[in-house]
Design a protein around this motif. Sequence first.
Motif, PDB file in Angstrom:
ATOM      1  N   GLY A   1      42.326  44.320  48.288  1.00  0.00           N
ATOM      2  CA  GLY A   1      42.365  45.200  47.121  1.00  0.00           C
ATOM      3  C   GLY A   1      43.751  45.546  46.638  1.00  0.00           C
ATOM      4  N   GLY A   2      44.777  45.290  47.446  1.00  0.00           N
ATOM      5  CA  GLY A   2      46.149  45.511  47.020  1.00  0.00           C
ATOM      6  C   GLY A   2      46.650  46.933  47.159  1.00  0.00           C
ATOM      7  N   THR A   3      45.793  47.870  47.602  1.00  0.00           N
ATOM      8  CA  THR A   3      46.245  49.259  47.760  1.00  0.00           C
ATOM      9  C   THR A   3      46.857  49.470  49.137  1.00  0.00           C
ATOM     10  OG1 THR A   3      44.559  50.056  46.226  1.00  0.00           O
ATOM     11  CG2 THR A   3      45.540  51.673  47.695  1.00  0.00           C
ATOM     12  N   ASP A   4      46.142  49.048  50.160  1.00  0.00           N
ATOM     13  CA  ASP A   4      46.662  49.171  51.517  1.00  0.00           C
ATOM     14  C   ASP A   4      47.730  48.109  51.738  1.00  0.00           C
ATOM     15  OD1 ASP A   4      46.977  50.121  54.041  1.00  0.00           O
ATOM     16  OD2 ASP A   4      44.926  49.742  54.700  1.00  0.00           O
ATOM     17  N   SER A   5      48.690  48.440  52.578  1.00  0.00           N
ATOM     18  CA  SER A   5      49.751  47.490  52.882  1.00  0.00           C
ATOM     19  C   SER A   5      49.272  46.441  53.875  1.00  0.00           C
ATOM     20  CB  SER A   5      50.946  48.237  53.480  1.00  0.00           C
ATOM     21  OG  SER A   5      51.950  47.345  53.896  1.00  0.00           O
ATOM     22  N   ASN A   6      49.780  45.235  53.755  1.00  0.00           N
ATOM     23  CA  ASN A   6      49.572  44.248  54.804  1.00  0.00           C
ATOM     24  C   ASN A   6      50.202  44.753  56.102  1.00  0.00           C
ATOM     25  OD1 ASN A   6      48.318  42.436  53.054  1.00  0.00           O
ATOM     26  ND2 ASN A   6      50.242  41.444  52.512  1.00  0.00           N
TER      27      ASN A   6
ATOM     28  N   ASN B   1      52.753  40.356  45.711  1.00  0.00           N
ATOM     29  CA  ASN B   1      52.177  39.112  45.206  1.00  0.00           C
ATOM     30  C   ASN B   1      50.964  39.422  44.329  1.00  0.00           C
ATOM     31  OD1 ASN B   1      51.291  36.515  44.713  1.00  0.00           O
ATOM     32  ND2 ASN B   1      50.587  36.130  46.789  1.00  0.00           N
ATOM     33  N   GLU B   2      51.166  39.326  43.032  1.00  0.00           N
ATOM     34  CA  GLU B   2      50.116  39.551  42.040  1.00  0.00           C
ATOM     35  C   GLU B   2      49.477  40.930  42.187  1.00  0.00           C
ATOM     36  OE1 GLU B   2      47.470  36.273  41.553  1.00  0.00           O
ATOM     37  OE2 GLU B   2      49.103  34.862  41.181  1.00  0.00           O
ATOM     38  N   VAL B   3      50.305  41.900  42.543  1.00  0.00           N
ATOM     39  CA  VAL B   3      49.931  43.308  42.598  1.00  0.00           C
ATOM     40  C   VAL B   3      51.070  44.080  41.934  1.00  0.00           C
ATOM     41  CG1 VAL B   3      49.376  45.280  44.070  1.00  0.00           C
ATOM     42  CG2 VAL B   3      48.722  42.973  44.793  1.00  0.00           C
ATOM     43  N   LEU B   4      50.791  44.850  40.887  1.00  0.00           N
ATOM     44  CA  LEU B   4      51.857  45.638  40.282  1.00  0.00           C
ATOM     45  C   LEU B   4      52.396  46.628  41.306  1.00  0.00           C
ATOM     46  CD1 LEU B   4      50.677  46.405  36.643  1.00  0.00           C
ATOM     47  CD2 LEU B   4      52.342  44.725  37.405  1.00  0.00           C
ATOM     48  N   PRO B   5      53.711  46.733  41.432  1.00  0.00           N
ATOM     49  CA  PRO B   5      54.286  47.583  42.476  1.00  0.00           C
ATOM     50  C   PRO B   5      54.227  49.059  42.106  1.00  0.00           C
ATOM     51  CG  PRO B   5      56.025  46.652  41.132  1.00  0.00           C
ATOM     52  CD  PRO B   5      54.744  46.018  40.664  1.00  0.00           C
TER      53      PRO B   5
END
Length: 293
Positions: free
Chosen positions: A45-50, A186-190
Amino acid sequence: MRARIEWRRVGLMVLGWLALTGVAVAEEVKTIEILPHIWTVHSTGGTDSNATFIITDQGVMVIDTSMTPEGGRHLRDEILKKTGKPVTHVVNTHHHKENVLGNNAFKDCASIIAHRKAQKNMEAVVKREGLRDATFPNLVFDSHVELTLGGYLLELRHPGPAHTNGDLYVYMPTWRTIIAGGLVFNEVLPDTRDSYIDPWIDALQKMEDVDAELIVPGHGRPGGKQLIMKAKHYLILLKRYVNFELDQGHGLNDIIKNVSARLKEPYSGWLHPERMEANIRQAFIEYSAKRGT
């Protein structure tokens, strides 16, 4: 000959990750072996960090710990599925909650490492928001640290103020790998609320020059060095368009409207489009201040 065979395997893994970027993933969180004995728990989902963990003969190093205590426990459980070795080091790449609130799952670890400013920022956030059961870094540094764990050399590098004022990234020269934290997306707005856009661009330019082939971003899928270039290009366009609007004498509302329109097409497929306005606002503040307006 052995090194050549190992690098062939690494190359195939990198290509596999690149191929996966076009494949839909049903699961919200996946644990993927990105290199031999190196795993990333990736949030789709791009919210949580890897979160990445490295298994060595002497123990496990964890890099970022998720945005919740539950996420930290999930990460700990994923590690236990792969090895019975203890977690000997935890690294927080910066202070944002999605990188550190899982620390509590590793509170018995003797070495929880961060940049000095990241530790102070985390303490301020926990106090301001009244967060409970936070586990803070207990080892801090200012610019550069080298660690050797189970034969792995890991360099913790602070690039200066960029995504935050307390960033670090982990470079593994033997594996030509960078675990980039919030510096690369990567393809996630910061999330730019604590960012310094010009220094961030400079930090990414220097990171491009590092001898690395595999990049693990803070958000989004791992891939090749083009991830650094894509992240840098977004920031460059943000800077260019906001400065163009300032040159025209436009105010904040018009700048948000006009820059959003220009950025919408190239970044329409990126996750978290709701961050666009805040990013433009942050750039407006930075570049207005530099003009003295």
